[in-house]
Design an enzyme around this catalytic site. Structure first.
Site, mmCIF file in Angstrom:
data_model
loop_
_atom_site.group_PDB
_atom_site.id
_atom_site.type_symbol
_atom_site.label_atom_id
_atom_site.label_comp_id
_atom_site.label_asym_id
_atom_site.label_seq_id
_atom_site.Cartn_x
_atom_site.Cartn_y
_atom_site.Cartn_z
ATOM 1 N N SER A 64 30.927 -28.639 -24.180
ATOM 2 C CA SER A 64 30.854 -27.698 -23.066
ATOM 3 C C SER A 64 32.215 -27.343 -22.474
ATOM 4 C CB SER A 64 29.939 -28.234 -21.961
ATOM 5 O OG SER A 64 30.526 -29.339 -21.316
ATOM 6 N N LYS A 101 33.126 -31.116 -16.046
ATOM 7 C CA LYS A 101 33.051 -29.668 -15.809
ATOM 8 C C LYS A 101 34.175 -29.263 -14.861
ATOM 9 C CE LYS A 101 29.091 -28.867 -17.952
ATOM 10 N NZ LYS A 101 29.177 -29.992 -18.866
#
Length: 143
Positions: A64, A101
Protein backbone atom coordinates in the site's frame (compact mmCIF):
# COMPACT_ATOMS: atom_id res chain seq x y z
CA UNK A 1 -8.03 -2.38 6.15
CA UNK A 2 -5.64 -5.34 6.45
CA UNK A 3 -2.53 -5.13 8.58
CA UNK A 4 0.61 -4.47 6.61
CA UNK A 5 3.23 -4.78 9.33
CA UNK A 6 4.96 -8.15 9.39
CA UNK A 7 7.12 -7.88 12.54
CA UNK A 8 8.26 -5.43 15.21
CA UNK A 9 11.84 -5.18 16.52
CA UNK A 10 13.66 -3.00 19.04
CA UNK A 11 17.09 -1.58 18.17
CA UNK A 12 20.17 -3.07 19.81
CA UNK A 13 22.03 -0.01 21.08
CA UNK A 14 24.83 -2.09 22.60
CA UNK A 15 26.48 -2.47 19.22
CA UNK A 16 28.36 0.08 17.21
CA UNK A 17 28.53 0.15 13.46
CA UNK A 18 31.24 2.71 12.80
CA UNK A 19 32.30 2.77 9.17
CA UNK A 20 34.49 5.23 7.25
CA UNK A 21 32.64 8.34 6.06
CA UNK A 22 33.88 9.77 2.77
CA UNK A 23 33.11 13.44 2.24
CA UNK A 24 33.64 13.56 -1.52
CA UNK A 25 31.19 13.00 -4.34
CA UNK A 26 31.20 9.46 -5.70
CA UNK A 27 32.28 9.48 -9.33
CA UNK A 28 30.22 7.51 -11.82
CA UNK A 29 33.02 7.85 -14.36
CA UNK A 30 36.80 7.70 -13.78
CA UNK A 31 37.59 6.54 -10.21
CA UNK A 32 39.57 8.80 -7.89
CA UNK A 33 41.72 7.87 -4.88
CA UNK A 34 39.77 7.99 -1.62
CA UNK A 35 42.26 7.64 1.20
CA UNK A 36 42.80 11.41 1.42
CA UNK A 37 39.06 12.11 1.76
CA UNK A 38 38.07 10.10 4.82
CA UNK A 39 36.19 12.53 7.09
CA UNK A 40 35.85 10.21 10.07
CA UNK A 41 33.66 7.33 11.09
CA UNK A 42 29.89 7.12 10.98
CA UNK A 43 27.91 4.98 13.46
CA UNK A 44 24.60 4.06 11.84
CA UNK A 45 22.92 3.76 15.25
CA UNK A 46 23.76 7.39 15.99
CA UNK A 47 22.90 8.54 12.46
CA UNK A 48 19.55 6.77 12.07
CA UNK A 49 18.23 6.64 15.65
CA UNK A 50 17.66 10.02 17.32
CA UNK A 51 15.64 8.78 20.34
CA UNK A 52 16.87 5.25 21.20
CA UNK A 53 14.38 4.60 24.01
CA UNK A 54 11.47 5.57 21.74
CA UNK A 55 12.61 3.84 18.54
CA UNK A 56 11.66 0.49 17.07
CA UNK A 57 11.83 -1.27 13.71
CA UNK A 58 8.98 -2.84 11.75
CA UNK A 59 9.07 -5.12 8.72
CA UNK A 60 6.56 -4.24 6.01
CA UNK A 61 4.08 -6.73 4.55
CA UNK A 62 1.94 -5.44 1.70
CA UNK A 63 2.21 -2.91 -1.08
CA UNK A 64 0.00 0.00 0.00
CA UNK A 65 3.00 2.37 0.26
CA UNK A 66 5.08 1.42 -2.80
CA UNK A 67 4.70 4.82 -4.48
CA UNK A 68 6.55 6.44 -1.57
CA UNK A 69 9.40 3.90 -1.73
CA UNK A 70 8.17 1.50 0.97
CA UNK A 71 8.05 -2.07 -0.34
CA UNK A 72 7.12 -5.48 1.09
CA UNK A 73 10.00 -6.78 3.21
CA UNK A 74 11.45 -3.31 3.90
CA UNK A 75 12.41 -2.39 7.45
CA UNK A 76 11.08 0.91 8.75
CA UNK A 77 12.71 2.89 11.55
CA UNK A 78 9.91 4.31 13.69
CA UNK A 79 10.34 7.03 16.33
CA UNK A 80 7.62 7.39 18.97
CA UNK A 81 9.16 10.63 20.29
CA UNK A 82 8.32 12.55 17.09
CA UNK A 83 4.96 14.30 17.09
CA UNK A 84 2.73 13.02 14.26
CA UNK A 85 1.87 15.77 11.82
CA UNK A 86 0.11 16.24 8.51
CA UNK A 87 1.86 14.45 5.62
CA UNK A 88 4.10 12.31 7.87
CA UNK A 89 4.26 8.56 7.32
CA UNK A 90 3.11 6.83 10.50
CA UNK A 91 2.59 3.44 12.05
CA UNK A 92 -0.95 3.31 13.37
CA UNK A 93 -3.31 0.85 15.00
CA UNK A 94 -6.71 0.91 13.30
CA UNK A 95 -9.38 -1.29 14.87
CA UNK A 96 -6.70 -3.61 16.23
CA UNK A 97 -4.57 -3.86 13.06
CA UNK A 98 -1.12 -2.30 12.58
CA UNK A 99 -0.67 -0.34 9.38
CA UNK A 100 1.75 2.09 7.76
CA UNK A 101 0.15 5.06 5.98
CA UNK A 102 0.58 8.78 5.39
CA UNK A 103 -1.47 10.82 7.83
CA UNK A 104 -3.46 13.70 6.37
CA UNK A 105 -5.42 16.28 8.29
CA UNK A 106 -7.94 17.92 5.99
CA UNK A 107 -10.59 20.36 7.21
CA UNK A 108 -10.40 19.06 10.77
CA UNK A 109 -10.66 15.40 9.73
CA UNK A 110 -7.96 12.71 9.95
CA UNK A 111 -7.26 10.41 7.00
CA UNK A 112 -4.79 7.55 6.59
CA UNK A 113 -3.70 7.67 2.99
CA UNK A 114 -1.97 4.83 1.12
CA UNK A 115 0.68 5.61 -1.50
CA UNK A 116 -0.67 3.17 -4.08
CA UNK A 117 -3.54 3.98 -6.44
CA UNK A 118 -5.03 0.51 -5.84
CA UNK A 119 -5.98 1.46 -2.26
CA UNK A 120 -8.38 4.08 -0.94
CA UNK A 121 -7.80 6.54 1.92
CA UNK A 122 -9.46 5.76 5.22
CA UNK A 123 -11.17 8.47 7.23
CA UNK A 124 -10.72 8.18 10.98
CA UNK A 125 -13.89 9.05 12.88
CA UNK A 126 -15.10 8.87 16.48
CA UNK A 127 -16.09 5.22 16.09
CA UNK A 128 -12.67 4.12 14.82
CA UNK A 129 -10.36 2.54 17.38
CA UNK A 130 -7.25 4.52 16.37
CA UNK A 131 -3.81 5.16 17.82
CA UNK A 132 -0.57 6.37 16.26
CA UNK A 133 2.40 4.29 17.38
CA UNK A 134 5.08 6.45 15.85
CA UNK A 135 6.48 8.35 12.88
CA UNK A 136 8.54 6.58 10.22
CA UNK A 137 11.95 8.27 9.90
CA UNK A 138 13.82 5.95 7.53
CA UNK A 139 13.32 3.02 5.19
CA UNK A 140 15.88 0.24 4.80
CA UNK A 141 15.65 -1.93 1.72
CA UNK A 142 18.00 -3.71 -0.64
CA UNK A 143 18.55 -2.45 -4.16
Amino acid sequence: MPANIDAIYYPDQTTECERPLFMIPVEAGFPSPVEDYIEGELDLNKHLIKHPAATFFVRVAGDSMVDTGIHPGDILIVDRAIEPADKKVVIAIVNGDLTVKRIRMIKGKIFLVPENKNYKPMQIDEETNFEIWGVVTNVIHPL
